[in-house]
Design a protein around this motif. Structure first.
Motif, PDB file in Angstrom:
ATOM      1  N   GLY A 119       0.808  -1.210   0.000  1.00 46.18           N
ATOM      2  CA  GLY A 119       0.000   0.000   0.000  1.00 46.18           C
ATOM      3  C   GLY A 119       0.842   1.262   0.000  1.00 46.18           C
ATOM      4  O   GLY A 119       0.539   2.232  -0.707  1.00 46.18           O
ATOM      5  N   ASP A 120       1.930   1.248   0.760  1.00 47.27           N
ATOM      6  CA  ASP A 120       2.797   2.424   0.826  1.00 47.27           C
ATOM      7  C   ASP A 120       3.558   2.633  -0.482  1.00 47.27           C
ATOM      8  O   ASP A 120       3.754   3.769  -0.904  1.00 47.27           O
ATOM      9  CB  ASP A 120       3.768   2.298   1.998  1.00 47.27           C
ATOM     10  CG  ASP A 120       4.435   3.618   2.332  1.00 47.27           C
ATOM     11  OD1 ASP A 120       3.730   4.657   2.379  1.00 47.27           O
ATOM     12  OD2 ASP A 120       5.665   3.633   2.528  1.00 47.27           O
ATOM     13  N   LEU A 121       3.963   1.554  -1.131  1.00 51.78           N
ATOM     14  CA  LEU A 121       4.633   1.684  -2.430  1.00 51.78           C
ATOM     15  C   LEU A 121       3.686   2.303  -3.456  1.00 51.78           C
ATOM     16  O   LEU A 121       4.077   3.198  -4.217  1.00 51.78           O
ATOM     17  CB  LEU A 121       5.137   0.323  -2.918  1.00 51.78           C
ATOM     18  CG  LEU A 121       6.282  -0.298  -2.134  1.00 51.78           C
ATOM     19  CD1 LEU A 121       6.557  -1.716  -2.626  1.00 51.78           C
ATOM     20  CD2 LEU A 121       7.543   0.549  -2.213  1.00 51.78           C
ATOM     21  N   LEU A 123       1.122   4.227  -2.799  1.00 53.93           N
ATOM     22  CA  LEU A 123       0.915   5.617  -2.402  1.00 53.93           C
ATOM     23  C   LEU A 123       2.112   6.484  -2.804  1.00 53.93           C
ATOM     24  O   LEU A 123       1.933   7.589  -3.326  1.00 53.93           O
ATOM     25  CB  LEU A 123       0.683   5.707  -0.895  1.00 53.93           C
ATOM     26  CG  LEU A 123       0.494   7.108  -0.328  1.00 53.93           C
ATOM     27  CD1 LEU A 123      -0.725   7.792  -0.941  1.00 53.93           C
ATOM     28  CD2 LEU A 123       0.383   7.053   1.189  1.00 53.93           C
ATOM     29  N   ASP A 124       3.322   5.996  -2.587  1.00 52.11           N
ATOM     30  CA  ASP A 124       4.530   6.721  -2.964  1.00 52.11           C
ATOM     31  C   ASP A 124       4.515   7.016  -4.465  1.00 52.11           C
ATOM     32  O   ASP A 124       4.776   8.140  -4.905  1.00 52.11           O
ATOM     33  CB  ASP A 124       5.762   5.891  -2.581  1.00 52.11           C
ATOM     34  CG  ASP A 124       7.070   6.671  -2.573  1.00 52.11           C
ATOM     35  OD1 ASP A 124       7.161   7.714  -3.261  1.00 52.11           O
ATOM     36  OD2 ASP A 124       8.002   6.241  -1.891  1.00 52.11           O
ATOM     37  N   LEU A 125       4.169   6.023  -5.249  1.00 48.94           N
ATOM     38  CA  LEU A 125       4.088   6.183  -6.697  1.00 48.94           C
ATOM     39  C   LEU A 125       3.025   7.215  -7.078  1.00 48.94           C
ATOM     40  O   LEU A 125       3.266   8.097  -7.913  1.00 48.94           O
ATOM     41  CB  LEU A 125       3.771   4.827  -7.323  1.00 48.94           C
ATOM     42  CG  LEU A 125       3.996   4.638  -8.801  1.00 48.94           C
ATOM     43  CD1 LEU A 125       5.425   4.925  -9.207  1.00 48.94           C
ATOM     44  CD2 LEU A 125       3.617   3.223  -9.197  1.00 48.94           C
ATOM     45  N   LYS A 126       1.873   7.138  -6.436  1.00 48.44           N
ATOM     46  CA  LYS A 126       0.776   8.073  -6.724  1.00 48.44           C
ATOM     47  C   LYS A 126       1.168   9.506  -6.373  1.00 48.44           C
ATOM     48  O   LYS A 126       0.875  10.439  -7.133  1.00 48.44           O
ATOM     49  CB  LYS A 126      -0.467   7.663  -5.946  1.00 48.44           C
ATOM     50  CG  LYS A 126      -1.661   8.545  -6.189  1.00 48.44           C
ATOM     51  CD  LYS A 126      -2.867   8.097  -5.386  1.00 48.44           C
ATOM     52  CE  LYS A 126      -4.041   9.023  -5.620  1.00 48.44           C
ATOM     53  NZ  LYS A 126      -5.202   8.617  -4.824  1.00 48.44           N
ATOM     54  N   LEU A 127       1.821   9.698  -5.232  1.00 51.86           N
ATOM     55  CA  LEU A 127       2.219  11.044  -4.812  1.00 51.86           C
ATOM     56  C   LEU A 127       3.205  11.683  -5.782  1.00 51.86           C
ATOM     57  O   LEU A 127       3.202  12.897  -5.958  1.00 51.86           O
ATOM     58  CB  LEU A 127       2.820  10.999  -3.405  1.00 51.86           C
ATOM     59  CG  LEU A 127       1.837  10.688  -2.277  1.00 51.86           C
ATOM     60  CD1 LEU A 127       2.580  10.507  -0.960  1.00 51.86           C
ATOM     61  CD2 LEU A 127       0.775  11.764  -2.163  1.00 51.86           C
TER      62      LEU A 127
END
Length: 148
Positions: A119-121, A123-127
Motif C-alpha cells: 500500500g505504501d509503495l 501511495l509513494d508512486l501516486k504522490l
C-alpha cells in the motif's frame, strides 16, 4: 515484531551498503503504527544514478521509480527502491537530490506487513505522479506480482 524487522535490517544492510547506510550517522528511528522510518545522512554526497546503481547492484533492490520534477533543475530528482518480498525482507529506500544535484540523505522505511508495504509503495508512486515526469516507473500490476 517491528523491532525484530528493524534488528534484522540493521544486522545486514549496513554491511552490504556501508557507503549509504552508516549506523554512526543514523538519526534516531521514528516508530509509527506499522512501520519505522530511518534517516541516514551521508558523509559524502552521491549522484542519484550512483545511488540507484548501489541499490540495484549491492542489494538487489527493485526500482519503483526515478522521478524528475522539472527537466531543467537538478533539485528534487528522486528514486524509490524496495526489497524483494520473496527474500523475506520488507523495506523501501528513498533518495532525493538537493540543490547541488546530489543525494545527501537516504530514508528507509521498514514495515511489519506485506500489505502495509504494498500500500505504501502504491501511495509513494501516486504522490509522485502529480507533477514532473518519470524517467522510470514500475506499473502497479507489476508491483503486485512481486508480492504474490
Amino acid at each position: 515484531m517491528l523491532r525484530h524487522f528493524l534488528d534484522d535490517f540493521m544486522s545486514f544492510v549496513p554491511l552490504q551498503l556501508p557507503q549509504l547506510i552508516d549506523v554512526t550517522t543514523m538519526e534516531e528511528p521514528q516508530f509509527y503504527g506499522n512501520y519505522v522510518l530511518l534517516t541516514f545522512p551521508l558523509r559524502d554526497p552521491y549522484d542519484l544514478e550512483e545511488v540507484m546503481d548501489m541499490f540495484e547492484d549491492d542489494m538487489e533492490l527493485i526500482t519503483l521509480y526515478h522521478h524528475i520534477p522539472v527537466q531543467s533543475e537538478k533539485f528534487g530528482h528522486s528514486t524509490c527502491a524496495y526489497s524483494n518480498p520473496a527474500f523475506g525482507q520488507m523495506f523501501k529506500m528513498n533518495a532525493r537530490t538537493d540543490d547541488t544535484g546530489r543525494v545527501n540523505t537516504i530514508f528507509v522505511t521498514i514495515y511489519d506487513s506485506l500489505e502495509q508495504m504494498y500500500g505504501d509503495l502504491c501511495l509513494d508512486l501516486k504522490l509522485h505522479s502529480g507533477g514532473g515526469c518519470f524517467k522510470y516507473k514500475k506499473n502497479k500490476d507489476d508491483i503486485l506480482i512481486d508480492f504474490l
